[in-house]
Design a protein around this motif. Structure first.
Motif, mmCIF file in Angstrom:
data_model
loop_
_atom_site.group_PDB
_atom_site.id
_atom_site.type_symbol
_atom_site.label_atom_id
_atom_site.label_comp_id
_atom_site.label_asym_id
_atom_site.label_seq_id
_atom_site.Cartn_x
_atom_site.Cartn_y
_atom_site.Cartn_z
ATOM 1 N N UNK A 296 22.411 9.535 6.855
ATOM 2 C CA UNK A 296 23.812 9.202 7.089
ATOM 3 C C UNK A 296 24.399 8.235 6.066
ATOM 4 N N UNK A 297 23.583 7.367 5.461
ATOM 5 C CA UNK A 297 24.145 6.415 4.497
ATOM 6 C C UNK A 297 24.435 7.052 3.134
ATOM 7 N N UNK A 298 24.092 8.331 2.949
ATOM 8 C CA UNK A 298 24.393 9.038 1.699
ATOM 9 C C UNK A 298 25.265 10.271 1.936
ATOM 10 N N UNK A 299 25.633 10.504 3.171
ATOM 11 C CA UNK A 299 26.322 11.743 3.528
ATOM 12 C C UNK A 299 27.826 11.518 3.625
ATOM 13 N N UNK A 300 28.599 12.333 2.913
ATOM 14 C CA UNK A 300 30.057 12.212 2.906
ATOM 15 C C UNK A 300 30.661 12.610 4.247
ATOM 16 N N UNK A 301 29.929 13.342 5.068
ATOM 17 C CA UNK A 301 30.450 13.811 6.351
ATOM 18 C C UNK A 301 30.026 12.930 7.519
ATOM 19 N N UNK A 302 29.294 11.840 7.255
ATOM 20 C CA UNK A 302 28.755 11.008 8.335
ATOM 21 C C UNK A 302 29.876 10.359 9.154
ATOM 22 N N UNK A 303 29.653 10.285 10.466
ATOM 23 C CA UNK A 303 30.565 9.613 11.400
ATOM 24 C C UNK A 303 29.751 8.667 12.262
ATOM 25 N N UNK A 304 30.432 7.981 13.190
ATOM 26 C CA UNK A 304 29.725 7.073 14.097
ATOM 27 C C UNK A 304 28.672 7.809 14.913
ATOM 28 N N UNK A 305 28.902 9.080 15.145
ATOM 29 C CA UNK A 305 27.943 9.872 15.913
ATOM 30 C C UNK A 305 26.577 9.889 15.241
ATOM 31 N N UNK A 306 26.558 9.798 13.918
ATOM 32 C CA UNK A 306 25.313 9.907 13.158
ATOM 33 C C UNK A 306 24.422 8.673 13.293
ATOM 34 N N UNK A 307 24.906 7.635 13.981
ATOM 35 C CA UNK A 307 24.073 6.465 14.245
ATOM 36 C C UNK A 307 23.010 6.772 15.286
#
Length: 348
Positions: A296-307
């Motif tokens: 998630x820390x390298x993904x342009x599509x990451x959101x809060x859900x990815x935590x």
């Protein structure tokens, strides 16, 4: 420790809940599980630091001092769990049922012993040959099988008298000497030039095919996997993030990390400034990957859900992906014509 599960007859290897951690409990490989069927060729890909080699060393029982593996690793024909087995038991399995080819052949060869003797020792230790004379004859035959010219003379030589490609052929001969059920190759062609790489790769594929053995091929080179393997597992942050048939994963990736790897491997694709595709950021140090989705820390599509950790989506541990924002079907892959089915190519 995960309870051991009996390996079905058509599965050569079954890995369940494999974790590798440091002495102070820092996780390096987390909850890895997969199977490899008899005769199947499987690739394990990912950037350096993703956990590929640690996974293979955990399976082989060869982790460096200070690292610990838990979970379950079962091998067909072996009546005990490999995780936690003592060195005496593991030594019986390694080189007999399970063999490995490393990236640098000189780490696997004794520089003070002649080549023929090193191969013969493997046969004698596992009682595949009754005496030194027959073991030496088998060693010469193996050197011939891996394509070394004048195998009798090669058997009398020392490792330093060979080139890197020739030494890797010797290591392959040692690994295949006792007809293992599974051959593990950890970046075996990376240090070789392109021409030699292709020849060694073909020898590996032919060697396992002739013996009916399975192959686990670890590499960062997607083209090698497309050539040599039928199925691929994508690893990042010590986890398998996507798995499936090579053609399916490479032409229709679902995980954002897989999409990035494929884009970065295309040296002909550039943006309007002439720049090659890259994955933003860099691989964190081992054990420092974020919680939840490790990418998630390298993904342009990451959101809060990815935590939070994404669930596995698919038909089983060997076909699916773990991503909250998967790549839409038909996006981010390569043309089907660019992926090579090695078996079909050989038949043609």
């Amino acid at each position: 420790m995960t309870a051991a599960v009996d390996t079905p007859p058509d599965d050569v290897l079954r890995v369940d809940g494999l974790d590798v951690s440091t002495a102070d409990g820092r996780p390096l490989v987390k909850d890895v599980g997969f199977t490899i069927r008899a005769g199947e060729r499987v690739g394990l890909i990912g950037e350096s630091g993703s956990g590929k080699s640690l996974t293979s060393l955990g399976i082989m029982g060869l982790l460096p001092e200070g690292l610990r593996a838990t979970g379950s690793v079962r091998l067909a024909g072996v009546d005990h769990e490999l995780i936690g087995a003592d060195e005496k038991r593991l030594s019986r399995v390694r080189g007999n049922d399970l063999a490995m080819v490393f990236q640098e052949p000189m780490t696997a060869l004794n520089p003070t012993m002649r080549i023929g003797r090193q191969i013969a020792e493997v046969l004698l230790v596992h009682r595949a040959r009754p005496d030194r004379a027959s073991a030496h004859a088998a060693a010469v035959e193996l050197l011939d099988q891996v394509g070394l010219p004048d195998p009798a003379a090669a058997a009398r030589a020392y490792p330093h008298q060979f080139s890197g490609g020739q030494r890797q052929r010797v290591v392959l001969a040692i690994a295949l000497a006792n007809d293992p059920a599974l051959l593990v190759c950890d970046e075996p062609t990376t240090a070789l030039d392109v021409t030699v790489q292709a020849r060694v790769l073909d020898l590996i594929v032919r060697g396992v095919a002739d013996r009916g053995a399975a192959l686990l091929f670890i590499t960062h080179d997607l083209a090698v996997v497309a050539t040599a393997c039928e199925r691929v597992m994508v690893m990042y942050g010590g986890r398998i993030v996507e798995s499936g048939p090579v053609r399916e994963v490479f032409t229709r990736p679902r995980h954002r990390y897989t999409q990035g790897l494929i884009a970065a491997s295309d040296l002909t694709a550039v943006d309007d400034r002439g720049r090659l595709a890259t994955i933003a950021g860099s691989v964190p140090a081992a054990g420092d990957f974020p919680e939840g989705c490790v990418f998630r820390n390298r993904c342009a599509k990451a959101t809060d859900l990815c935590a939070t950790r994404p669930a596995w989506t698919g038909t089983g541990p060997d076909a699916g992906y773990a991503c909250f924002h998967p790549v839409p079907r038909g996006h981010g892959g390569v043309r089907a014509a660019d992926t090579t089915d090695h078996q079909e190519a050989r038949r043609g």
